[in-house]
Design a protein around this motif. Structure first.
Motif, PDB file in Angstrom:
ATOM      1  N   GLN A  85     -14.955   0.709  -4.307  1.00 32.12           N
ATOM      2  CA  GLN A  85     -14.012   1.364  -3.397  1.00 32.12           C
ATOM      3  C   GLN A  85     -14.443   1.167  -1.946  1.00 32.12           C
ATOM      4  O   GLN A  85     -13.628   0.828  -1.080  1.00 32.12           O
ATOM      5  N   GLU A  86     -15.724   1.354  -1.687  1.00 32.98           N
ATOM      6  CA  GLU A  86     -16.249   1.173  -0.333  1.00 32.98           C
ATOM      7  C   GLU A  86     -16.137  -0.283   0.109  1.00 32.98           C
ATOM      8  O   GLU A  86     -15.826  -0.570   1.272  1.00 32.98           O
ATOM      9  N   HIS A  87     -16.380  -1.202  -0.816  1.00 28.07           N
ATOM     10  CA  HIS A  87     -16.343  -2.628  -0.469  1.00 28.07           C
ATOM     11  C   HIS A  87     -14.924  -3.084  -0.126  1.00 28.07           C
ATOM     12  O   HIS A  87     -14.715  -3.811   0.855  1.00 28.07           O
ATOM     13  N   LEU A  88     -13.944  -2.662  -0.909  1.00 28.79           N
ATOM     14  CA  LEU A  88     -12.558  -3.033  -0.626  1.00 28.79           C
ATOM     15  C   LEU A  88     -12.090  -2.439   0.700  1.00 28.79           C
ATOM     16  O   LEU A  88     -11.360  -3.088   1.463  1.00 28.79           O
ATOM     17  N   SER A  89     -12.508  -1.223   0.985  1.00 30.56           N
ATOM     18  CA  SER A  89     -12.151  -0.596   2.262  1.00 30.56           C
ATOM     19  C   SER A  89     -12.813  -1.324   3.422  1.00 30.56           C
ATOM     20  O   SER A  89     -12.204  -1.523   4.479  1.00 30.56           O
ATOM     21  N   LEU A  90     -14.069  -1.730   3.229  1.00 30.57           N
ATOM     22  CA  LEU A  90     -14.802  -2.458   4.263  1.00 30.57           C
ATOM     23  C   LEU A  90     -14.084  -3.749   4.643  1.00 30.57           C
ATOM     24  O   LEU A  90     -13.903  -4.054   5.837  1.00 30.57           O
ATOM     25  N   MET A  91     -13.657  -4.503   3.646  1.00 36.20           N
ATOM     26  CA  MET A  91     -12.996  -5.780   3.921  1.00 36.20           C
ATOM     27  C   MET A  91     -11.720  -5.584   4.731  1.00 36.20           C
ATOM     28  O   MET A  91     -11.428  -6.354   5.657  1.00 36.20           O
ATOM     29  N   GLN A  92     -10.966  -4.556   4.403  1.00 35.73           N
ATOM     30  CA  GLN A  92      -9.678  -4.369   5.060  1.00 35.73           C
ATOM     31  C   GLN A  92      -9.804  -3.708   6.432  1.00 35.73           C
ATOM     32  O   GLN A  92      -9.131  -4.108   7.387  1.00 35.73           O
ATOM     33  N   ARG A  93     -10.654  -2.708   6.525  1.00 36.82           N
ATOM     34  CA  ARG A  93     -10.769  -1.976   7.794  1.00 36.82           C
ATOM     35  C   ARG A  93     -11.678  -2.673   8.797  1.00 36.82           C
ATOM     36  O   ARG A  93     -11.300  -2.886   9.952  1.00 36.82           O
ATOM     37  N   ARG A  94     -12.890  -3.004   8.363  1.00 36.04           N
ATOM     38  CA  ARG A  94     -13.880  -3.563   9.278  1.00 36.04           C
ATOM     39  C   ARG A  94     -13.651  -5.048   9.515  1.00 36.04           C
ATOM     40  O   ARG A  94     -13.653  -5.515  10.657  1.00 36.04           O
ATOM     41  N   TRP A  95     -13.492  -5.797   8.440  1.00 28.89           N
ATOM     42  CA  TRP A  95     -13.345  -7.244   8.592  1.00 28.89           C
ATOM     43  C   TRP A  95     -11.983  -7.619   9.167  1.00 28.89           C
ATOM     44  O   TRP A  95     -11.899  -8.415  10.095  1.00 28.89           O
ATOM     45  N   ALA A  96     -10.911  -7.050   8.599  1.00 23.54           N
ATOM     46  CA  ALA A  96      -9.558  -7.434   9.016  1.00 23.54           C
ATOM     47  C   ALA A  96      -8.994  -6.518  10.098  1.00 23.54           C
ATOM     48  O   ALA A  96      -7.962  -6.830  10.686  1.00 23.54           O
ATOM     49  N   GLY A  97      -9.658  -5.385  10.354  1.00 24.38           N
ATOM     50  CA  GLY A  97      -9.210  -4.483  11.410  1.00 24.38           C
ATOM     51  C   GLY A  97      -7.875  -3.819  11.137  1.00 24.38           C
ATOM     52  O   GLY A  97      -7.112  -3.534  12.066  1.00 24.38           O
ATOM     53  N   ILE A  98      -7.578  -3.546   9.868  1.00 31.83           N
ATOM     54  CA  ILE A  98      -6.302  -2.928   9.501  1.00 31.83           C
ATOM     55  C   ILE A  98      -6.495  -1.416   9.408  1.00 31.83           C
ATOM     56  O   ILE A  98      -7.159  -0.919   8.497  1.00 31.83           O
ATOM     57  N   GLU A  99      -5.921  -0.713  10.333  1.00 33.27           N
ATOM     58  CA  GLU A  99      -6.085   0.738  10.412  1.00 33.27           C
ATOM     59  C   GLU A  99      -5.503   1.432   9.182  1.00 33.27           C
ATOM     60  O   GLU A  99      -4.436   1.079   8.696  1.00 33.27           O
ATOM     61  N   ARG A 100      -6.246   2.404   8.655  1.00 30.15           N
ATOM     62  CA  ARG A 100      -5.846   3.246   7.527  1.00 30.15           C
ATOM     63  C   ARG A 100      -5.707   2.480   6.206  1.00 30.15           C
ATOM     64  O   ARG A 100      -5.208   3.020   5.228  1.00 30.15           O
ATOM     65  N   ALA A 101      -6.150   1.245   6.171  1.00 30.39           N
ATOM     66  CA  ALA A 101      -6.167   0.523   4.896  1.00 30.39           C
ATOM     67  C   ALA A 101      -7.321   1.059   4.054  1.00 30.39           C
ATOM     68  O   ALA A 101      -8.327   1.524   4.583  1.00 30.39           O
ATOM     69  N   SER A 102      -7.168   1.005   2.747  1.00 26.09           N
ATOM     70  CA  SER A 102      -8.212   1.512   1.861  1.00 26.09           C
ATOM     71  C   SER A 102      -8.197   0.730   0.556  1.00 26.09           C
ATOM     72  O   SER A 102      -7.406  -0.206   0.372  1.00 26.09           O
ATOM     73  N   SER A 103      -9.056   1.139  -0.360  1.00 24.33           N
ATOM     74  CA  SER A 103      -9.119   0.474  -1.663  1.00 24.33           C
ATOM     75  C   SER A 103      -7.824   0.645  -2.444  1.00 24.33           C
ATOM     76  O   SER A 103      -7.556  -0.101  -3.384  1.00 24.33           O
ATOM     77  N   HIS A 104      -7.008   1.614  -2.072  1.00 20.24           N
ATOM     78  CA  HIS A 104      -5.736   1.866  -2.760  1.00 20.24           C
ATOM     79  C   HIS A 104      -4.582   1.085  -2.129  1.00 20.24           C
ATOM     80  O   HIS A 104      -3.460   1.097  -2.654  1.00 20.24           O
ATOM     81  N   SER A 105      -4.846   0.399  -1.022  1.00 18.77           N
ATOM     82  CA  SER A 105      -3.771  -0.307  -0.315  1.00 18.77           C
ATOM     83  C   SER A 105      -3.146  -1.406  -1.166  1.00 18.77           C
ATOM     84  O   SER A 105      -1.935  -1.634  -1.102  1.00 18.77           O
ATOM     85  N   GLY A 106      -3.959  -2.105  -1.951  1.00 14.14           N
ATOM     86  CA  GLY A 106      -3.408  -3.159  -2.794  1.00 14.14           C
ATOM     87  C   GLY A 106      -2.406  -2.608  -3.787  1.00 14.14           C
ATOM     88  O   GLY A 106      -1.303  -3.142  -3.953  1.00 14.14           O
ATOM     89  N   ARG A 107      -2.773  -1.531  -4.441  1.00 16.15           N
ATOM     90  CA  ARG A 107      -1.904  -0.897  -5.441  1.00 16.15           C
ATOM     91  C   ARG A 107      -0.632  -0.355  -4.791  1.00 16.15           C
ATOM     92  O   ARG A 107       0.475  -0.559  -5.294  1.00 16.15           O
ATOM     93  N   ARG A 108      -0.783   0.316  -3.649  1.00 13.05           N
ATOM     94  CA  ARG A 108       0.393   0.885  -2.989  1.00 13.05           C
ATOM     95  C   ARG A 108       1.289  -0.210  -2.417  1.00 13.05           C
ATOM     96  O   ARG A 108       2.518  -0.102  -2.448  1.00 13.05           O
ATOM     97  N   THR A 109       0.691  -1.276  -1.905  1.00 13.82           N
ATOM     98  CA  THR A 109       1.488  -2.383  -1.374  1.00 13.82           C
ATOM     99  C   THR A 109       2.335  -3.015  -2.472  1.00 13.82           C
ATOM    100  O   THR A 109       3.523  -3.305  -2.278  1.00 13.82           O
ATOM    101  N   LEU A 110       1.740  -3.227  -3.638  1.00 11.85           N
ATOM    102  CA  LEU A 110       2.476  -3.821  -4.752  1.00 11.85           C
ATOM    103  C   LEU A 110       3.608  -2.913  -5.213  1.00 11.85           C
ATOM    104  O   LEU A 110       4.752  -3.358  -5.383  1.00 11.85           O
ATOM    105  N   MET A 111       3.310  -1.628  -5.421  1.00 15.30           N
ATOM    106  CA  MET A 111       4.334  -0.698  -5.900  1.00 15.30           C
ATOM    107  C   MET A 111       5.472  -0.550  -4.888  1.00 15.30           C
ATOM    108  O   MET A 111       6.651  -0.484  -5.260  1.00 15.30           O
ATOM    109  N   THR A 112       5.121  -0.511  -3.608  1.00 15.63           N
ATOM    110  CA  THR A 112       6.136  -0.384  -2.562  1.00 15.63           C
ATOM    111  C   THR A 112       7.026  -1.617  -2.523  1.00 15.63           C
ATOM    112  O   THR A 112       8.246  -1.519  -2.354  1.00 15.63           O
ATOM    113  N   ASN A 113       6.427  -2.791  -2.701  1.00 17.09           N
ATOM    114  CA  ASN A 113       7.206  -4.027  -2.709  1.00 17.09           C
ATOM    115  C   ASN A 113       8.175  -4.057  -3.889  1.00 17.09           C
ATOM    116  O   ASN A 113       9.338  -4.455  -3.745  1.00 17.09           O
ATOM    117  N   ILE A 114       7.702  -3.634  -5.053  1.00 19.64           N
ATOM    118  CA  ILE A 114       8.543  -3.645  -6.254  1.00 19.64           C
ATOM    119  C   ILE A 114       9.744  -2.716  -6.089  1.00 19.64           C
ATOM    120  O   ILE A 114      10.875  -3.066  -6.433  1.00 19.64           O
TER     121      ILE A 114
END
Length: 265
Positions: free
Chosen positions: A189-218
Motif C-alpha cells: 500500500q505504501e509503495h503504490l502510494s509512493l509511486m503515484q504521489r512522490r514519483w508522479a506528483g499526483i495529489e491525493r492518489a493512493s493505493s486505491h486509485s487504480g481500483r477506483r479509476t477502473l470502476m469509475t471508467n466502467i
C-alpha cells in the motif's frame, strides 16, 4: 453515499505520466506490472500482495536451463485472497472488539438469561454474552487478462524473475520486495502510494486509485451496468459498488470551469 478523502481517479494523461516516471526509478518492470494489475484489473492491495505465479502463468518444460511460461487468459482470483494476509497465514489478526450491538428482542432475552444466572449464583463473564463476530465473506472472481499492455508488463517482469532464478515455483509470490520476500498488504500500500504521489506528483492518489479509476471508467465512461462493475470489483453487495457512481474529480472540475465562463464578474 459520498465519502470524504476518496482516492484520486487518474486521468489517462496522469496514468501515462505515472508509467513514464516509473522507468526513471529502480525495478521498472516490477513496478509497471504492479500498476497495470491495479489499474487494469482493479485488484485490492491485499489481493495483489497474495498473488502467486500460478495465478497468472503456467510453467512450461525447462530447455537448456531456461524456464518457459505461458500467461493465462483469465486470472481466477480465489475468494480467500479477499480476506487479506491471513488467507495464507502470513499474519495473525489483532482484532479487538470495541462495540457490540443487539436487536431489541435479543437484548431482552439476554437480560432475562443473566438475571436467571445471577439468582442461581452462577459466575457471569461478560464476554460469554458477546454476539458472534461476523466474518468477512470473500468472493472469487474470474478476470480476463485481455489488455495488451497488462499482458506485456507481466510477461516482461516474469521473464526477468525466471532469468534470475530458474528454480522459481508456481506457488512463489508473484511480486517480491527488494529483500526477496513477499509484500505485506501495508508495505505494498505504501509503495503504490509512493509511486503515484512522490514519483508522479499526483495529489491525493493512493493505493486505491487504480481500483477506483477502473470502476469509475466502467460506470461513467463505458456506461456499463452496476452488475458488471460489481462482478469485476468482487463486491458481495451492489450497494458497495454504488460508491463508485460518485463523479470523478475531472467531471467536477469541468462543471466548475463552465460556471466560471458563464459568470465572469
Amino acid at each position: 453515499m459520498s465519502k470524504t478523502g476518496q482516492a484520486r481517479v487518474l486521468t489517462p494523461e496522469q496514468f501515462a505520466h505515472l508509467l513514464h516516471v516509473i522507468h526513471e526509478h529502480r525495478y521498472p518492470e516490477k513496478n509497471t506490472a504492479l500498476v497495470q494489475i491495479s489499474f487494469k484489473l482493479g485488484l485490492r492491495v491485499q489481493e495483489i500482495a497474495l498473488l502467486q505465479i500460478k495465478d497468472v502463468a503456467e510453467f512450461g518444460p525447462e530447455n537448456s536451463g531456461q524456464r518457459s511460461f505461458r500467461l493465462k487468459e483469465i486470472l481466477a482470483l480465489p475468494a480467500a485472497y479477499t480476506k487479506g494476509a491471513d488467507a495464507l497465514k502470513r499474519s495473525k489478526s489483532t482484532y479487538q472488539r470495541r462495540r457490540i450491538s443487539f436487536s431489541v428482542h435479543d437484548f431482552d432475552q439476554l437480560v432475562r438469561h443473566i438475571e436467571t444466572m445471577a439468582k442461581a449464583g452462577a459466575e457471569i463473564n461478560p464476554e460469554d454474552f458477546y454476539p458472534e463476530v461476523k466474518k468477512h465473506r470473500g468472493r472469487s472472481r474470474d478476470l480476463p487478462m485481455t489488455d495488451g499492455a497488462l499482458r506485456s508488463a507481466i510477461e516482461e517482469y516474469l521473464s526477468i524473475r525466471l532469468a534470475k532464478d530458474p528454480s522459481l515455483k508456481k506457488s512463489d509470490p508473484l511480486f517480491i520486495t527488494q529483500k526477496g520476500g513477499p509484500y505485506s498488504p501495508n508495505t505494498l500500500q505504501e509503495h503504490l502510494s509512493l509511486m503515484q504521489r512522490r514519483w508522479a506528483g499526483i495529489e491525493r492518489a493512493s493505493s486505491h486509485s487504480g481500483r477506483r479509476t477502473l470502476m469509475t471508467n466502467i460506470i461513467h465512461e463505458q456506461k456499463k451496468s452496476v452488475k458488471i462493475a460489481q462482478k469485476i470489483a468482487g463486491h458481495v453487495s451492489a450497494s458497495t459498488t454504488l460508491i463508485y457512481e460518485e463523479p470523478p474529480e475531472e467531471s467536477l472540475a469541468g462543471a466548475l470551469i463552465q460556471v466560471g465562463k458563464e459568470y465572469i464578474s
